[in-house]
Design an enzyme around this catalytic site. Structure first.
Site, PDB file in Angstrom:
ATOM      1  N   ASP A  38     -31.679  52.403 -21.659  1.00  0.00           N
ATOM      2  CA  ASP A  38     -31.199  53.472 -20.761  1.00  0.00           C
ATOM      3  C   ASP A  38     -30.089  54.255 -21.461  1.00  0.00           C
ATOM      4  O   ASP A  38     -28.982  53.761 -21.635  1.00  0.00           O
ATOM      5  CB  ASP A  38     -30.678  52.816 -19.466  1.00  0.00           C
ATOM      6  CG  ASP A  38     -30.313  53.856 -18.423  1.00  0.00           C
ATOM      7  OD1 ASP A  38     -30.251  55.053 -18.764  1.00  0.00           O
ATOM      8  OD2 ASP A  38     -30.079  53.460 -17.264  1.00  0.00           O
TER       9      ASP A  38
ATOM     10  N   ARG B 108     -38.224  55.901  -9.124  1.00  0.00           N
ATOM     11  CA  ARG B 108     -36.765  55.967  -9.143  1.00  0.00           C
ATOM     12  C   ARG B 108     -36.148  54.638  -9.558  1.00  0.00           C
ATOM     13  O   ARG B 108     -35.177  54.171  -8.999  1.00  0.00           O
ATOM     14  CB  ARG B 108     -36.223  56.416  -7.771  1.00  0.00           C
ATOM     15  CG  ARG B 108     -36.593  57.871  -7.491  1.00  0.00           C
ATOM     16  CD  ARG B 108     -36.038  58.352  -6.187  1.00  0.00           C
ATOM     17  NE  ARG B 108     -36.629  57.611  -5.092  1.00  0.00           N
ATOM     18  CZ  ARG B 108     -35.960  57.155  -4.043  1.00  0.00           C
ATOM     19  NH1 ARG B 108     -34.663  57.343  -3.965  1.00  0.00           N
ATOM     20  NH2 ARG B 108     -36.572  56.491  -3.084  1.00  0.00           N
ATOM     21  N   MET B 109     -36.795  53.990 -10.505  1.00  0.00           N
ATOM     22  CA  MET B 109     -36.269  52.736 -11.079  1.00  0.00           C
ATOM     23  C   MET B 109     -36.447  52.830 -12.589  1.00  0.00           C
ATOM     24  O   MET B 109     -37.261  53.582 -13.084  1.00  0.00           O
ATOM     25  CB  MET B 109     -37.062  51.521 -10.585  1.00  0.00           C
ATOM     26  CG  MET B 109     -36.946  51.259  -9.092  1.00  0.00           C
ATOM     27  SD  MET B 109     -37.743  49.712  -8.649  1.00  0.00           S
ATOM     28  CE  MET B 109     -39.430  50.027  -9.061  1.00  0.00           C
TER      29      MET B 109
ATOM     30  N   ASP C 110     -12.799  70.936  -8.986  1.00  0.00           N
ATOM     31  CA  ASP C 110     -14.062  70.210  -8.934  1.00  0.00           C
ATOM     32  C   ASP C 110     -13.813  68.753  -9.255  1.00  0.00           C
ATOM     33  O   ASP C 110     -13.042  68.441 -10.150  1.00  0.00           O
ATOM     34  CB  ASP C 110     -15.026  70.798  -9.972  1.00  0.00           C
ATOM     35  CG  ASP C 110     -15.992  71.747  -9.325  1.00  0.00           C
ATOM     36  OD1 ASP C 110     -16.240  71.588  -8.108  1.00  0.00           O
ATOM     37  OD2 ASP C 110     -16.490  72.644 -10.028  1.00  0.00           O
TER      38      ASP C 110
ATOM     39  N   GLU D   8     -24.473  56.090 -17.386  1.00  0.00           N
ATOM     40  CA  GLU D   8     -24.407  54.932 -16.506  1.00  0.00           C
ATOM     41  C   GLU D   8     -24.995  53.701 -17.204  1.00  0.00           C
ATOM     42  O   GLU D   8     -24.404  52.626 -17.183  1.00  0.00           O
ATOM     43  CB  GLU D   8     -25.182  55.176 -15.204  1.00  0.00           C
ATOM     44  CG  GLU D   8     -24.499  56.112 -14.235  1.00  0.00           C
ATOM     45  CD  GLU D   8     -24.937  57.550 -14.441  1.00  0.00           C
ATOM     46  OE1 GLU D   8     -25.546  57.854 -15.487  1.00  0.00           O
ATOM     47  OE2 GLU D   8     -24.645  58.378 -13.562  1.00  0.00           O
TER      48      GLU D   8
ATOM     49  N   SER E 204     -38.344  57.062 -13.647  1.00  0.00           N
ATOM     50  CA  SER E 204     -39.262  58.131 -13.244  1.00  0.00           C
ATOM     51  C   SER E 204     -38.892  58.574 -11.846  1.00  0.00           C
ATOM     52  O   SER E 204     -38.396  57.789 -11.042  1.00  0.00           O
ATOM     53  CB  SER E 204     -40.712  57.641 -13.275  1.00  0.00           C
ATOM     54  OG  SER E 204     -40.996  56.936 -12.088  1.00  0.00           O
TER      55      SER E 204
ATOM     56  N   ASP F 204     -20.831  79.212  -7.520  1.00  0.00           N
ATOM     57  CA  ASP F 204     -19.375  79.285  -7.383  1.00  0.00           C
ATOM     58  C   ASP F 204     -18.889  80.730  -7.282  1.00  0.00           C
ATOM     59  O   ASP F 204     -17.746  80.976  -6.892  1.00  0.00           O
ATOM     60  CB  ASP F 204     -18.683  78.663  -8.606  1.00  0.00           C
ATOM     61  CG  ASP F 204     -18.776  77.153  -8.585  1.00  0.00           C
ATOM     62  OD1 ASP F 204     -18.832  76.580  -7.477  1.00  0.00           O
ATOM     63  OD2 ASP F 204     -18.796  76.548  -9.671  1.00  0.00           O
TER      64      ASP F 204
ATOM     65  N   ASP G 132     -18.071  77.135 -12.520  1.00  0.00           N
ATOM     66  CA  ASP G 132     -18.930  77.534 -13.621  1.00  0.00           C
ATOM     67  C   ASP G 132     -20.311  77.977 -13.143  1.00  0.00           C
ATOM     68  O   ASP G 132     -20.954  78.761 -13.785  1.00  0.00           O
ATOM     69  CB  ASP G 132     -19.045  76.413 -14.669  1.00  0.00           C
ATOM     70  CG  ASP G 132     -19.445  75.089 -14.059  1.00  0.00           C
ATOM     71  OD1 ASP G 132     -19.739  75.050 -12.839  1.00  0.00           O
ATOM     72  OD2 ASP G 132     -19.462  74.095 -14.798  1.00  0.00           O
TER      73      ASP G 132
END
Lengths: 696, 808
Positions: free
Chosen positions: A358, A400-401, A321, A362, A396, A540, A536
């Site tokens: 945040d 998406r920001m 993976d 990331e 949200s 799979d 996992d």
């Protein structure tokens, strides 16, 4: 897992092994190991001959027969000791696993209990019973402080669980119903909240129980390679039985025609047989197998069959993976790129502000990048006491920001299309420069995150999958061993290709689905290859079931764990590489000791043949190139002692380094083939000298 | 194809076997010898009929068959061990007395004494060939040294000057053939005829006698001349040159590709398949293949047995030989069907021409083709995947004959050109120049020389690594192996198929390198043992030296251990023949192995005990080798940490089981067989030589039959009920059990998938694996046979070295 390597444990381990070595003399047990059984029969016969000699009618002096007999018994016992020691060590490991499975109390839910979402059962819903009374598909309840009594799958609830008893990792993990983290292992402890768990295996039938019984030898099935090797060893033993039996006839004939000398004694023939029979490998073979399994447990991998370990050595394709195995698992910010002539520092500041709240990996990586690369101190939230109030906008799924509003200023960051939408709403269009830079990042396999201030794009943050350090070298080692690595990822082809190139894998499967994984494994297998994979998730499971070596993460779902033939308690996807190495090491140890064992025989001939026939043909003394005085006894003693000396090697395995087949063969031939020819010459001579010194 | 019931499938096999057997008998048993006889009679009429010397208008003898001489006025030839009178060709025989046998020492001593008594005052050391018996008992030659040694005696007896006699010797000296082959030598009969001419003034010594200067022979090693080295190198060169073209030819024939012979063979093949009702693409699984093989071979055994029983009723029996005893017939039948060609019989006095042709020659062809068919089946098994089919036995058998037959015709003609007989005439009776008394004191004045269609059988005997000779002393007999060059051709013919099959194999599995690697491994084992034998034999017998015998090899005499060896071949190429024949399971001999020095015998026995895989019999050697490769690959595979595989085929318990059993079979047969013979009175009764050497005789015999070699320490009397039966059992077991198991192995491999090659694959053509393979073969052979060899040749050798033996 606790390590039994404390001094006290060691002592008791050896004591136990010594006792077992004698208990294993039971012919019914010995018969399973043909080579050593032959030695035991030889020991019995020489003992009888010794008794006969004591009564004064022996074929040779009683002291000689007695000495040979004792050392033949030692040979058997040493071999038994090796096996017992390996079993003991495995048992010690298993014991510590079993401690977790001690009978605990279980709160069994009533048969008619109906699971209600987010609702905790109360006292009336369950009865406390011993966990051994639980059966498959029963439901039980655990809450904080409880030890999970049996393996199971979470039917309801979320809880933090301490799995350190199994994994050694002290940080608690979250387990919840549904998804890929729904399996729990018996012996782990609930730290907070509660769970309703469905039992997946009857007590004593779980994965771990299976493993324990494997180590204890009761159910240890021989693997194909072990069987094949055993056949060869039996074949060699048969040859030597014929050699020795007929030798009596030849000796008889020779004495007859030479007119003098003595026919070779049965004691000498048995000594010769035992020396020639591949006792070294025959005595250590099962110890090697058990030790291989033990090594696997020490790396926190449990398996249901020895066959799987052996298959691991044969693997030629590894499906890995991407996330967690090849890359660190999270994308990280690596670069800030301003657009439309904006200032880089401005961009950096805004990117930092937008990411302060945040908490995603990331987001944190952006703060770190800005701090390290652009020297901006992290502005503490609310540090601008005098400034305008900061209003953080969380991510949200609608916009998406995410970002922050500082007074009238609004800063946003997000995926390109989300920001583009946001910009058009604010009456701005996506500039060609922005478009070009975003595409450049995508093209290189990265993820662009656009930072905008008041509806205008400032620049782009380049997020990138970071390949684990050293993984490329690891893959090139695998390649030298003839193992092909294939990266599995849900990413698109472009991204996948970039990571694949960076990590140095041989191939990749992008946009992987359970079906495409399964198909890929089948294709490889149709081409005659052996495939190993880790997994996992429930999706799979089909691929795991198809793969030759399938390692499920302990954190994985129950279907995944059931489809696999190994479970990694550490849930470390790179473990697969170690498993392959253990498998190879197991075979190599067998091969090396077989070679050593057979190569040894040459020296034994030079010791025993002249001694056996010198009375008939005195000229044969020329073959006694070692100038031995107690040739036969020395050879027998050497033969017994070499088993003891090689026990550590059998348990540890031969040194394994990733190398080509050619190199491995050369090294082993020199070490165990050539070494195997030379060592006994030296060893037998030394023993002979010691015997002379002792006045024998 | 509809599934057939087993009995009906079996019936079909029997029918097919009978038809094809009949066809092959016709072709190889009748057409082939007739064709060769035709060619021989037209092109080499004189040589094909016994190379008779016409002297003064009448037949004086054969140029190739020696005559006994005992008068002081004649040159004496080599001592002969034939019965009733020396140089009696009915049958040819060697002494088979071992190097440490007191009888040998006594005999040599007596001969030295006789020579000295006949020529008082001659104190020269006696050349060894003059006091040791030849292999055939018919050796027509002596060395130059042996001729010169006799000059003074002959001169005195004839009252001719020694220089004139020396001139006569020069005139009758044959230099090494084509400069390269064999020894310089003197034909005793020709010399004596010339001597009579000189004495009766039919020829005159020229006044200006032109002495041929003695050739200077450089001897890099004692007993080995420069020519010998060249000749040894020439074998290598010729085999290497043949390797690719002939190997490819065989591969093409087997796979049905186009070859140079296709225009001729294709229609014949098609016709044969139509008659027997099969097609090349109608392949068999391993069981049907095995049944076909067994049915066919059983047919062969029965036919050969019956033909021997009724040979007196059949034509082509000019010597009027009667039926062969039952046990001997059975032994001979089994021996030829199994490619062993153990000779318990003496060909010239036991078997009629027809028996030799339609029974033995046919079996020589088909047993070789059977071995090759099994090999090809194994190759198919290794190179195919996921199938049950391993080839069609009838097709592979036919194609084997297609390979053997043309080459045999070529070899036969070469042999005839050298002097091998090829005729249907009965024995020829010639006068003896110097009549002798036989063992009963009766004066013998004539010599009856058996002839026959020998060349055609010798050709297939060597090419098919069969080894069964036309005459009792096999390739030592001057009519089977007349010249040093024919010897070269025979050695080459023995090696050519086993060697070139390695290439065939490589080509058929898709990598010539793999085949060549196998060939190299074989050669690594072969060369040292060849060296050991040559070293052992050129060194001579230390017991002779104190008797005043000169064994030093040089320009004038071959020297070395000449007991049981022929002058024309010399010691190095008698040794080489013996190692080649034991290496290949051929079993033809050009010298008496029983009389080799202990280490020479040791090398011969070890060559067989390594499992007859270096280079092994045609087909059987390579399939045996492949089994060893599987074992070697298994251990090597473990050592590199992968489930062992060969050619991408995983070696699993089933394959290991079969491979291990195949390796064990000959070892168990040899050791238990030797033990039985050594412990029983009937077994010991056959032993000729005393002590450790006698033990070697039993060991050699049992080894030879178990490994389907067929050569012998021929002193052992094996034509007894005990030996005929025990050797028959061993030949059958040693041949068919491994062959059937090999087919099972082929079947198992054919079913497997092929694991693709990767970096983790152990390459089987690299030097490392070659060395490993050699190690495994040597260690298995050594571990199994060192103790028994220690009581045979090793003990005998060490006794000689320590000087403990010759206090006789």
């Amino acid at each position: 897992m606790s390590d039994p390597d404390t001094r006290k444990d060691q002592v008791s381990l050896y004591k136990r092994a010594i006792i077992d070595a004698f208990l294993k003399l039971d012919p019914r047990l010995m018969a399973k190991n043909v080579v050593m059984f032959v030695v035991e029969i030889g020991s019995v016969i020489t003992t009888l001959l010794w008794l006969q000699a004591l009564s004064g009618h022996g074929e040779a002096p009683a002291a000689f027969i007695g000495a040979i007999s004792i050392w033949l018994w030692f040979t058997v016992i040493f071999a038994n000791f090796a096996e017992a020691l390996a079993e003991g060590r495995g048992k010690a490991q298993a014991e510590s696993l079993r401690k977790m499975r001690q009978d605990t109390e279980a709160k069994k839910l009533r048969e008619d209990y109906r699971i209600v979402k987010n609702s905790m059962p109360d006292n009336s819903d369950y009865a406390v019973i011993p966990s051994s009374n639980l059966r498959k598909s029963d439901l039980y309840f655990v809450r904080s402080g409880d030890t999970i009594p049996l393996d199971g799958e979470i039917a309801e609830g979320v809880a933090s669980v301490n799995e350190s008893a199994i994994t050694g990792e002290s940080a608690p993990v979250i387990r919840e119903s549904g998804g890929d983290r729904s399996a729990v292992t018996g012996g782990t402890v609930i730290l907070s909240d509660w769970l309703i768990i469905r039992v997946t295996a009857n007590p004593g039938e779980g994965f771990l129980d299976h493993m324990i019984s494997l180590i204890e030898g009761a159910k240890r099935q021989k693997t194909p390679n072990e069987i094949a090797l055993n056949i060869l060893l039996i074949g060699l033993t048969a040859i030597f039985i014929v050699v020795c039996a007929t030798l009596w006839a030849f000796s008889f004939y020779s004495v007859e025609v030479a007119g003098f000398g003595q026919v070779i004694t049965v004691t000498t023939l048995i000594a010769l047989l035992v020396c020639l029979a591949p006792t070294t490998i025959g005595g250590l073979l099962s110890a090697i197998g058990i030790a291989g399994m033990d090594r696997l447990i020490r790396r926190n991998v449990i398996t249901t069959s020895g066959r799987a370990i052996e298959a691991a050595g044969d693997v030629d394709v590894l499906l890995l993976d991407k996330t967690g195995t090849i890359t660190l698992g999270n994308r990280q910010a690596v670069e800030l790129i301003p657009v439309d002539g904006n200032d880089i520092n401005d961009l950096a500041e805004m990117a930092q502000l937008a990411s302060l709240a945040d908490e995603t990996p990331e987001g944190r990586s952006i703060v770190v990048l800005v701090k390290e690369r652009y020297g901006l101190r992290g502005r503490m939230v609310g540090a601008h006491e005098t400034g305008p109030e900061m209003q953080f906008i969380a991510f949200s799924s609608h916009t998406r920001m995410s970002g922050v509003d500082i007074g009238p200023v609004s800063i946003r960051k997000g995926a390109t299309d989300a920001i583009a939408h946001y910009m058009t709403e604010n009456g701005n269009s996506v500039s060609p420069d922005l478009k070009a830079k975003v595409e450049a990042i995508s093209g290189s396999g990265g993820t662009p995150l656009v930072v905008a201030k008041d509806g205008k794009a400032l620049g782009v943050i380049h997020l990138k999958d970071v390949v684990k350090g050293g993984i490329k070298e690891r893959f090139s080692q695998l390649r030298r061993m003839g193992i092909k690595t294939v990266m599995i990822t849900g990413d698109n082809r472009l991204t996948a290709a970039t990571i694949a190139a960076e990590a140095g894998v041989d191939d990749f499967l992008a946009e992987a689905t359970p079906e495409s994984k399964l198909r890929m494994i089948r294709d490889y297998q149709a081409g005659g290859r052996m495939v190993a994979m880790t997994g996992d998730g429930t999706n799979d499971a089909p691929a795991l079931a198809q793969a030759d070596v399938a390692v499920a993460m302990n954190t994985g779902t129950q279907p995944a764990r059931e489809a696999a033939n190994m479970i990694d308690l550490d849930s470390n996807p790179t473990k697969l590489i170690e498993i392959v190495e253990i498998g190879k090491q197991l075979l190599m140890t067998r091969g090396a000791l077989t070679t050593f064992s057979i190569a040894n025989d040459l020296a034994k001939y030079f010791a025993i043949i002249p001694a056996a026939f010198i009375t008939t043909y005195p000229a044969l003394a020329a073959l006694n190139i070692l100038g031995l005085h107690n040739a036969i006894l020395s050879a027998v003693i050497f033969n017994a002692l070499i088993i003891v000396l090689l026990i550590p090697l059998a348990l540890r395995g031969v040194t394994y380094k990733p190398m080509t087949a050619e190199e491995a063969l050369r090294n082993n031939i020199i070490m165990y083939g050539v070494g195997g020819i030379i060592a006994p010459f030296i060893g037998i001579k030394i023993i002979d000298l010691l015997l002379v010194l002792m006045g024998v | 194809m509809q599934p057939e019931s087993v009995p009906s499938a079996f019936r079909t096999q029997i029918r097919t076997a009978l038809i094809i057997f009949l066809l092959l008998t016709l072709v190889t048993g009748l057409l082939y010898p007739l064709l060769v006889t035709g060619i021989a009679q037209v092109t080499f009429h004189g040589k094909a009929n016994g190379d008779l010397i016409i002297h003064n208008g009448s037949i004086a003898g054969s140029a190739l068959i020696g005559q006994p001489f005992s008068s002081p006025g004649y040159f004496w030839g080599r001592p002969s061990a034939t019965t009733s009178y020396p140089y009696n060709p009915e049958p040819s025989a060697g002494s088979n007395i071992g190097p440490t046998n007191p009888e040998l020492i006594n005999a040599v001593s007596a001969r030295v004494t006789a020579l000295r008594a006949a020529d008082p005052g001659n104190y020269l050391a006696v050349p060894v060939d003059l006091v040791t018996t030849s292999a055939s008992g018919l050796d027509p030659d002596i060395s130059i040294a042996a001729a010169r040694y006799q000059v003074s005696r002959v001169a005195k007896a004839r009252n001719i000057s020694e220089t004139d006699i020396a001139w006569l010797i020069d005139q009758n000296t044959q230099r090494p053939q084509y400069w390269l082959f064999g020894e310089a030598r003197v034909n005793v009969l020709s010399l004596n005829l010339a001597l009579d001419d000189l004495a009766s003034h039919r020829i005159f010594v020229p006044v200006e006698k032109e002495r041929v200067p003695d050739q200077e022979i450089a001897t890099p090693f004692p007993g080995i001349s420069e020519q010998d080295i060249f000749q040894l190198a020439l074998y290598g060169v010729v085999l290497i040159l043949l390797l690719v073209p002939f190997g490819r030819f065989m591969a093409r024939v087997y796979t049905g590709e186009h070859t140079i012979l296709t225009p001729v063979t294709a229609p014949v093949e098609a016709w044969v398949y139509r008659v027997i009702g099969t097609r090349p693409d109608e392949e068999m699984d391993w069981r049907s293949f095995a049944v076909a093989l067994l049915v066919f071979n059983l047919t062969g055994i029965i036919v050969v047995f019956l033909v021997q029983q009724v040979q007196h009723l059949l034509p082509l029996n000019p010597a009027g030989l009667g039926p062969v005893p039952l046990d001997l017939s059975l032994n001979t039948a089994v021996s030829f069907a199994t490619n062993t060609n153990w000779q318990a019989y003496a060909g010239e006095t036991t078997l009629s021409y027809l028996t030799q042709m339609i029974a033995l020659t046919v079996q020589n062809f088909v047993s070789a083709a059977t071995g090759m068919a099994v090999l090809i089946a194994l190759i198919y098994g290794l190179s195919r995947k996921s199938t049950e089919k391993i080839g069609n036995f009838w097709v592979l058998l036919t194609r084997g004959i297609i390979i053997l037959l043309p080459v045999c015709i070529i070899i036969s003609v070469i042999l005839v050109s050298q002097g091998s007989v090829q005729t249907f005439s009965g024995p020829v009776t010639v006068p003896l120049l110097d009549p002798v008394k036989d063992s009963n004191g009766v004066l013998v004045t004539t010599q009856t020389i058996p002839l026959g269609p020998a060349a055609s059988q010798v050709a297939i005997k060597v090419l098919g690594t069969n080894g069964g000779g036309f005459f009792n002393t096999n390739s030592a007999h001057p009519f089977e192996n007349p010249t040093p060059f024919s010897n070269f051709i025979e050695i080459l013919a023995i090696l050519v198929i086993p060697v070139c099959l390695c290439y065939t194999y490589g080509r058929m599995v898709g990598s010539a390198r793999k085949g060549i690697a196998v060939l190299i491994a074989m050669t690594i084992i072969f060369v040292p043992l060849l060296g050991l034998a040559i070293w052992s034999e050129t060194g001579g017998n230390p017991a002779f030296t104190p008797l005043g015998v000169d064994q030093t090899g040089g320009a004038l005499q071959p020297g070395g251990n000449m007991e049981g060896k022929e002058v024309r071949f010399g010691v190095p190429f008698a040794s080489m023949f013996s190692i080649v024949t034991t290496a290949t399971s051929c079993g033809a001999v050009n010298s008496m192995h029983d009389s080799f020095m202990p280490m020479g015998g040791f090398a011969q026995m070890l060559m067989m005990q390594f499992g007859e895989v270096v280079y092994g019999g045609v087909g059987s050697g390579l399939y045996g080798m492949l089994v060893f490769i599987i074992i070697a690959m298994f251990i090597a595979g473990l050592m590199v940490g992968r489930t062992p595989e060969y050619l991408g085929k995983r070696i699993e318990p089933y394959e290991m089981k079969i491979a291990t059993i195949i390796i064990i079979i000959p070892i168990v047969l040899i050791l238990t067989g030797t033990a039985i013979a050594a412990l029983t009175e009937v077994g010991k009764a056959g032993v000729l030589n005393p002590g450790a050497h006698g033990f070697s005789e039993i060991l050699y015999a049992v080894t030879s039959v178990s490994q389907n070699n067929g050569s012998a320490f021929a002193g052992l009397s094996v034509n007894s009920l005990f030996y005929n039966l025990i050797t028959a059992i061993m030949m059958v077991t040693g041949r068919y059990l491994p062959a059937i198991l090999t087919l099972a192995l082929a079947g198992a491999f054919a079913m497997k998938k092929i694991v693709p090659v990767s970096e983790g694959t152990l390459h089987d053509h690299r030097p490392l694996f070659i060395i490993w393979l050699v190690f495994v073969i040597v260690i298995v052979g050594a571990l199994s046979f060192l103790p028994v060899l220690a009581l045979g040749p090793v003990a005998e050798y060490l006794q000689i070295v320590s000087g403990g033996l010759f206090h006789v």
